[in-house]
Design a protein around this motif. Structure first.
Motif, PDB file in Angstrom:
ATOM      1  N   HIS A  76       0.840  -1.197   0.000  1.00  0.00           N
ATOM      2  CA  HIS A  76       0.000   0.000   0.000  1.00  0.00           C
ATOM      3  C   HIS A  76       0.874   1.246   0.000  1.00  0.00           C
ATOM      4  CE1 HIS A  76      -3.636   2.357   0.789  1.00  0.00           C
ATOM      5  NE2 HIS A  76      -2.930   3.048   1.668  1.00  0.00           N
ATOM      6  N   GLY A  90       0.167   5.447   0.515  1.00  0.00           N
ATOM      7  CA  GLY A  90      -0.842   6.442   0.816  1.00  0.00           C
ATOM      8  C   GLY A  90      -0.251   7.647   1.517  1.00  0.00           C
ATOM      9  N   ASP A  93      -7.603   5.372   1.629  1.00  0.00           N
ATOM     10  CA  ASP A  93      -6.198   5.152   1.271  1.00  0.00           C
ATOM     11  C   ASP A  93      -5.231   5.885   2.199  1.00  0.00           C
ATOM     12  OD1 ASP A  93      -6.747   3.502  -0.939  1.00  0.00           O
ATOM     13  OD2 ASP A  93      -7.149   5.265  -2.205  1.00  0.00           O
TER      14      ASP A  93
END
Length: 606
Positions: A435, A437, A462
């Motif tokens: 991920h 973000g 996010d």
């Protein structure tokens, strides 16, 4: 001195009447206390006889301390006085002399600012109580999260024969026909309440049905993880970790532990003989297989430091890789500790992963871990109402059909955590394991709690939530606040997980994609302190990477402007703790407590 008439009572010491020389046994309780001649022997024996002990108790038999963390302020341990009676029965049966004593008790649910602040204080209490008293061996009565590792740490520093008896988990919680797990249900129901999916009345009903018996949390939270840790390290009798607190077999194993500790003293089987590097490897692999708490890492590192075994985060990550995740328990799975016990408990898990274990590691039974679990059986259960032979379900999966592989605690490193951070893979969302973000940064948990319900909070699914100043020095004590509640505006549209990063811990009953124990912590100037809202952060769990996407030059500018927070306390234990606590990658012990001092007897008191 006037001659005394012949008697069975010791006169000048705990020796047979008429003996002129003091007898020795090689036992510290006799040679330095109860077997002494003259004034000191008189004092030691006479004042103990005020409790009604006869002279036979002082004849050189092993004196066994029963170190009890009972307290009504520690609900998990509230039944330990009764458990102590079973241990005493076993000690007497085996020819020992049991003496129960209290130590500080740490109740996870009540104690502020966090029970972790006082784990090391409990360890000091245990250590000094063992070393300063006439004890040859000890039974540690534990249960709640910090009482197990804190007691083991103290005992490891003294190195007497030691056995652990945990209090056992509660019975399964019940709510509207469903099993609910302590802790895990709290986090889930709180989010449902905030999102309007659960009424206040149902929330209150769940509260009444969750904790319905003596015992510690019945999820695979930290308390259950610590019980399994004690057993997998070889410090608890085989099968002892999972027996429910109110099951009669819990009291049977306590009695057997009392019998066994007497034999351990006679065999001089000390805690250091059990806590070898191989034992720590076994514990790490067992923890991965059960989906245990991330708190396991900190406590295991601290215990290793006390006993003098070299252990690092890299060791833990390496040993956990590839271990099949077998136990389907909340918070990562479906079931609870009561079900785990009926399915075969930890011995069944260790039997499944036996090829991965150091099978020759010795345990408190006097046998190896391989011998202990050789006959363990994994048992599948039928559904309620099902007849024998009907469809079954597996709380413990066979090794050939795991819930996952390599789902244990992963150790992350990168410029945001140069000395490491951890994540519980089995409790994280797979979609968030890789991920990127933007950070939303909070300097304290209080700041976050004020913002979490704000409908105008600049956050989306996010976003990476970042919490600073919740580490061992910054809070102080490293509280369980890392699993920050999902912001209300997102919870209301169904968002149930986000990447969260902090130098805090989280309850072993919690779940989510939560990066914890970031080291060095923010309060000592670690990179976490330099993160600003809007910075990009990259998480890659498979690659074990945690990266702050900010140029080094910018980070150096921020470091030049950074100011350390004011100390949280200028007195007492908190001041001593902050001045001497190590970072999470070293177990958060006090620097001057690392290592073994041994059981040498101190100078006379009179």
């Amino acid at each position: 001195m006037t001659d005394l008439p012949p008697t069975n009572d010791p006169a000048e010491g705990n020796v047979l009447a008429g003996e002129s020389e003091q007898a020795t046994t090689g036992r510290r309780s006799f040679d330095h206390w109860f077997g002494e001649h003259g004034r000191n022997g008189f004092i030691h024996r006479s004042w103990m006889k005020s409790q009604g002990f006869s002279e036979e108790a002082f004849d050189g038999r092993p004196v066994i301390g029963i170190c009890n963390t009972w307290s009504e302020l520690t609900p998990c341990n509230a039944h330990l006085r009764r458990l102590a009676e079973s241990v005493k029965r076993g000690v007497w049966q085996a020819g020992g002399f049991p003496l129960e004593f209290p130590v500080m008790s740490l109740g996870e649910t009540l104690l502020r600012p966090t029970a972790m602040l006082f784990r090391n204080l409990l360890s000091m209490d245990v250590e000094e109580s063992l070393r300063g008293n006439p004890l040859d061996g000890v039974v540690l009565l534990t249960g709640c999260d910090k009482t197990t590792p804190g007691s083991i740490m103290g005992a490891a520093s003294v190195d007497l024969p030691t056995i652990v008896v945990t209090g056992g988990p509660m019975l399964n919680g019940k709510f509207r026909g469903c099993d609910i797990g302590s802790g895990t249900a709290v986090w889930r129901f709180t989010q449902d309440l905030n999102a309007g999916r659960m009424s206040a009345e149902d929330f209150a009903a769940a509260e009444a049905g969750q904790s319905r018996s003596n015992g510690h949390c019945m999820t695979m939270g930290t308390a259950s993880t610590m019980a399994c840790m004690a057993e997998s390290l070889g410090l608890q009798l085989t099968g002892g970790a999972a027996i429910p607190a109110v099951d009669s077999r819990r009291y049977v194993i306590a009695q057997k532990s009392g019998q066994r500790i007497v034999e351990m003293v006679k065999d001089d089987l000390k805690i250091s003989d059990v806590l070898t590097r191989d034992a720590f490897a076994n514990a790490v692999r067992a923890n991965a297989a059960i989906g245990g708490s991330t708190n396991f890492v900190i406590h295991l590192l601290a215990i290793a430091g006390r006993v003098g075994v070299e252990l690092t985060l890299d060791d833990i990550d390496e040993w956990a890789r590839g271990v099949p995740w077998l136990v389907d328990l909340q918070p990562s799975g479906k079931y609870l500790m009561e079900d785990f016990y009926y399915a075969g408990g930890l011995p069944a898990v260790m039997k499944e992963i036996l090829p991965l274990l150091k099978t020759e590691a010795i345990t408190v039974t006097g046998k190896t871990i391989g011998e202990n679990v050789a006959n363990a059986e994994r048992i599948e259960a039928t559904y309620p109402g099902g007849a024998p032979g009907s469809e079954t379900y597996a709380v413990i999966r066979p090794v050939g059909d795991p819930l996952g592989s390599g789902a244990g605690t992963a150790v992350l490193k990168g410029n945001l955590a140069p000395d490491g951070a951890v994540i519980k893979q089995s409790a994280a969302s797979e979609r968030l394991s890789r991920h990127r973000g933007k950070a939303l940064v909070f300097s304290s948990i209080e700041e976050y709690d004020k913002a979490v319900d704000d409908p105008d909070l600049d956050v989306d699914e996010d976003t990476v939530l970042v919490l600073q100043n919740a580490g061992p020095r910054g809070y102080p004590g490293m509280p369980e606040v890392g699993n920050m509640t999902i912001p209300r505006k997102l919870a209301e549209i169904g968002v149930d997980d986000m990447v969260r990063i902090s130098d805090a811990r989280m309850s072993g009953t919690a779940y989510g994609t939560v990066v914890l124990h970031v080291t060095p912590e923010a309060a000592v100037g670690g990179p976490l302190a330099l993160v600003r809202t809007g910075d990009w952060i990259e998480l890659d769990v498979p690659a074990r990477r945690l990266h702050l996407d900010v140029p080094d030059e910018e980070l150096e500018k921020r470091r030049a402007d950074w100011q350390p927070p004011a100390p949280p306390s200028d007195r007492g234990w908190a001041r001593l703790y902050v001045d001497h606590v190590t970072q999470a990658n070293q177990g958060c012990d006090l620097d001057f407590l690392i290592g073994r001092t041994g059981s040498a007897v101190a100078r006379q008191s009179h």
